[in-house]
Design a protein around this motif. Structure first.
Motif, PDB file in Angstrom:
ATOM      1  N   ALA A 238       0.776  -1.149   0.012  1.00 26.37           N
ATOM      2  CA  ALA A 238      -0.245   0.242   0.298  1.00 26.37           C
ATOM      3  C   ALA A 238       0.828   0.849   0.218  1.00 26.37           C
ATOM      4  N   ALA A 239       2.057   1.226   0.607  1.00 27.22           N
ATOM      5  CA  ALA A 239       2.790   2.707   0.414  1.00 27.22           C
ATOM      6  C   ALA A 239       3.337   3.243  -0.325  1.00 27.22           C
ATOM      7  N   SER A 240       3.677   2.110  -1.371  1.00 23.62           N
ATOM      8  CA  SER A 240       4.031   3.074  -3.010  1.00 23.62           C
ATOM      9  C   SER A 240       3.144   2.172  -4.595  1.00 23.62           C
ATOM     10  N   LYS A 241       3.843   3.300  -5.658  1.00 26.62           N
ATOM     11  CA  LYS A 241       2.991   3.112  -6.777  1.00 26.62           C
ATOM     12  C   LYS A 241       2.628   2.280  -7.225  1.00 26.62           C
ATOM     13  N   ALA A 242       3.638   1.249  -7.021  1.00 24.24           N
ATOM     14  CA  ALA A 242       3.628   0.351  -7.409  1.00 24.24           C
ATOM     15  C   ALA A 242       4.064  -1.389  -6.729  1.00 24.24           C
ATOM     16  N   THR A 243       4.331  -2.578  -7.315  1.00 16.50           N
ATOM     17  CA  THR A 243       5.105  -3.628  -6.819  1.00 16.50           C
ATOM     18  C   THR A 243       5.689  -4.737  -7.299  1.00 16.50           C
ATOM     19  N   VAL A 244       6.890  -4.707  -7.125  1.00 16.68           N
ATOM     20  CA  VAL A 244       7.819  -5.493  -8.622  1.00 16.68           C
ATOM     21  C   VAL A 244       7.939  -6.816  -7.839  1.00 16.68           C
ATOM     22  N   VAL A 245       7.648  -7.639  -8.467  1.00 14.57           N
ATOM     23  CA  VAL A 245       8.156  -9.124  -7.669  1.00 14.57           C
ATOM     24  C   VAL A 245       9.739  -9.297  -8.499  1.00 14.57           C
ATOM     25  N   VAL A 246      10.416  -9.325  -8.226  1.00 15.40           N
ATOM     26  CA  VAL A 246      12.154  -9.636  -9.142  1.00 15.40           C
ATOM     27  C   VAL A 246      12.332 -10.689  -8.974  1.00 15.40           C
ATOM     28  N   GLU A 247      12.603 -12.057  -8.032  1.00  7.73           N
ATOM     29  CA  GLU A 247      12.860 -13.403  -8.056  1.00  7.73           C
ATOM     30  C   GLU A 247      11.919 -13.795  -7.363  1.00  7.73           C
ATOM     31  N   ALA A 248      11.557 -14.915  -7.258  1.00  4.96           N
ATOM     32  CA  ALA A 248      10.377 -15.717  -6.367  1.00  4.96           C
ATOM     33  C   ALA A 248      10.588 -16.979  -5.978  1.00  4.96           C
ATOM     34  N   GLY A 249      10.656 -17.982  -5.588  1.00  7.73           N
ATOM     35  CA  GLY A 249      10.066 -19.289  -5.727  1.00  7.73           C
ATOM     36  C   GLY A 249       8.303 -19.724  -5.641  1.00  7.73           C
ATOM     37  N   SER A 250       7.591 -20.635  -6.058  1.00  6.49           N
ATOM     38  CA  SER A 250       6.647 -20.735  -6.052  1.00  6.49           C
ATOM     39  C   SER A 250       5.812 -20.784  -4.457  1.00  6.49           C
ATOM     40  N   ARG A 251       6.127 -20.640  -4.042  1.00  3.05           N
ATOM     41  CA  ARG A 251       6.059 -20.559  -2.703  1.00  3.05           C
ATOM     42  C   ARG A 251       6.351 -19.160  -1.623  1.00  3.05           C
ATOM     43  N   SER A 252       6.746 -18.522  -2.286  1.00  2.18           N
ATOM     44  CA  SER A 252       8.125 -16.704  -1.517  1.00  2.18           C
ATOM     45  C   SER A 252       6.685 -16.422  -1.176  1.00  2.18           C
ATOM     46  N   GLY A 253       6.624 -15.153  -0.016  1.00  3.51           N
ATOM     47  CA  GLY A 253       6.251 -14.764   0.379  1.00  3.51           C
ATOM     48  C   GLY A 253       5.809 -13.091  -0.106  1.00  3.51           C
ATOM     49  N   SER A 254       7.559 -13.150  -1.181  1.00  5.65           N
ATOM     50  CA  SER A 254       7.066 -11.647  -1.852  1.00  5.65           C
ATOM     51  C   SER A 254       5.521 -12.134  -2.891  1.00  5.65           C
ATOM     52  N   LEU A 255       4.755 -13.158  -3.352  1.00 11.61           N
ATOM     53  CA  LEU A 255       3.586 -13.217  -3.631  1.00 11.61           C
ATOM     54  C   LEU A 255       2.165 -12.684  -2.978  1.00 11.61           C
ATOM     55  N   ASN A 256       2.267 -12.902  -2.012  1.00 11.68           N
ATOM     56  CA  ASN A 256       1.765 -12.284  -0.838  1.00 11.68           C
ATOM     57  C   ASN A 256       1.840 -10.992  -0.927  1.00 11.68           C
ATOM     58  N   THR A 257       2.995 -10.216  -1.193  1.00 16.11           N
ATOM     59  CA  THR A 257       3.411  -9.006  -0.783  1.00 16.11           C
ATOM     60  C   THR A 257       2.348  -7.916  -2.329  1.00 16.11           C
ATOM     61  N   ALA A 258       2.566  -9.739  -3.858  1.00 16.08           N
ATOM     62  CA  ALA A 258       1.587  -9.321  -4.982  1.00 16.08           C
ATOM     63  C   ALA A 258      -0.108  -9.202  -5.131  1.00 16.08           C
ATOM     64  N   ALA A 259      -0.251 -10.355  -4.737  1.00 18.47           N
ATOM     65  CA  ALA A 259      -1.732 -10.060  -3.865  1.00 18.47           C
ATOM     66  C   ALA A 259      -2.533  -8.997  -3.255  1.00 18.47           C
ATOM     67  N   HIS A 260      -1.717  -8.456  -2.090  1.00 16.34           N
ATOM     68  CA  HIS A 260      -2.031  -6.911  -1.322  1.00 16.34           C
ATOM     69  C   HIS A 260      -1.882  -6.125  -2.094  1.00 16.34           C
ATOM     70  N   ALA A 261      -1.328  -6.378  -2.871  1.00 13.41           N
ATOM     71  CA  ALA A 261      -0.870  -4.981  -4.238  1.00 13.41           C
ATOM     72  C   ALA A 261      -2.371  -5.020  -5.009  1.00 13.41           C
TER      73      ALA A 261
END
Length: 390
Positions: A238-261
């Protein structure tokens, strides 16, 4: 001052993202809501107060459960202790209505944080509107770290700041590249800002406080837990204009950030990687199944902010299940949010009493007892006369 103190107290009483706490505090005000707990107002009295304030969507059973999970944390002096710890480490409390409160958090609705604890530049939160979130795997490859460095430095050159979570791997590289480019960067933590986590990034986070900010919605003294990491991700999104996932495995927590965005309408980008690399499997899923934009450089990240015209294809599939995997895998691996919080509160060495587990997890005692029983039958918890342990 009373409202600020009450929000400081509520940040320790309710877990991050607690929907009922958000509704009650916004309807009644943090001070009156806290007084209702201190004076042990009945459920019906609280419901009447909510109805007077025009809120009628909170069901009696839901409120009763919420009161049960808040009460174990209502201890005398806990808010004062958090404020003392904050003063000791130079942190300050920022609440809605303050000039520096990020307006973008309003997009979270009832899940907007009740308060923020901030260490760093006094103007840091005012710069949050010109940032991009760069996130990714902790176990990053050399390729992923190189791309994170290039994107971070390129965005700084384009007068954008970098938001991330200070974890090892992609997060850490994004922060370091921003600092090396003399740019602004902010790190959101899943625990108190008085104890930097991970400890291996203590020097990095200290540097961030000099030119940017280290931020948490949890009071000083709070430990990071898996549940809090997941909830922390909504703030990064929510803090930024966009979210970029640079590298992530199939179960990475960064995908959760993408889901929130995605859920709050922020554009999501993903960096492609080698098709043979499991470390990029999550990014490829975002691109293939969930409509994320393919980005390979800073200019393409900047293009994420361009509005989509009416005749262009739109993102129809939200990324709410991006981190979940196939249906059969989800059934085997899925745990409810309450089970995650309970697991965080348990120790694998020493047994803990039900009341202690309830306080640590932010769950009601009755809910804790119920979960302990079901998890004990499943073999995930060992219960004895001295309490339960993993």
């Amino acid at each position: 001052m009373a409202e600020r103190f009450a929000r400081a107290a509520w940040s320790g009483i309710a877990e991050p993202g607690d929907l009922v706490a958000g509704v009650v505090v916004r309807a009644l005000g943090a001070g009156p809501a806290l007084m209702a707990l201190v004076e042990r107002h009945s459920r019906s009295r609280v419901l009447d107060s909510l109805a007077t304030a025009g809120v009628d969507e909170v069901k009696p059973s839901v409120l009763a459960t919420a009161l049960e999970r808040w009460m174990p944390r209502l201890t005398a002096g806990s808010a004062l202790s958090s404020l003392r710890l904050a003063a000791r480490c130079g942190a300050r409390l920022v609440v809605p209505g303050d000039e520096e409160w990020p307006g973008s958090f309003g997009d979270l609705g009832e899940h907007e944080p009740l308060a923020l604890w901030v260490r760093g530049d006094l103007n840091a939160l005012n710069r949050m509107s010109h940032t991009v979130s760069l996130v990714g795997a902790r176990a990053a490859t050399g390729y992923g770290e190189h791309v994170a460095m290039e994107l971070s430095a390129g965005l700084i050159d384009r007068k954008m700041g970098i938001v991330s979570g200070a974890a090892y791997g992609i997060d850490g590289m994004a922060h370091r590249a921003a600092l090396a480019s003399s740019g602004f960067t902010a790190a959101f933590l899943a625990g108190g800002v008085d104890r930097f986590y991970p400890s291996g990034h203590d020097a990095l986070l200290t540097r961030i406080t000099k030119v940017g900010a280290v931020i948490s919605e949890l009071p000083c003294g709070s430990p990071p837990t898996k549940w809090r990491f997941l909830q922390r991700n909504r703030l990064i999104a929510a803090a930024s204009k966009a979210t970029v996932v640079v590298e992530a495995g199939s179960r990475s927590g960064s995908l959760n950030t993408a889901a929130h965005a995605s859920s709050i309408g922020r554009p999501v980008g993903a960096v492609p990687g080698p098709v043979t690399s499991l470390s990029s499997a999550g990014c490829h899923r975002l691109l293939r199944e969930y409509g994320a934009e393919c980005v390979t450089n800073a200019d393409e990240v900047m293009a994420l902010f361009t509005p989509v015209s009416d005749n262009e294809p739109r993102l129809d599939t939200p990324i709410t299940q991006a981190a979940a995997g196939p249906a059969s895998e989800r059934r085997q691996q899925h745990r409810s949010s309450d089970e995650v919080r309970l697991a965080d509160a348990l120790s694998s060495r020493a047994p803990r009493l039900t009341a202690d587990i309830a306080k640590r997890s932010g769950l009601s005692i009755s809910r804790t007892s119920s979960l302990l029983g079901s998890l004990s039958l499943a073999g995930s918890v060992v219960e004895g006369s001295a309490g339960g342990r993993r």
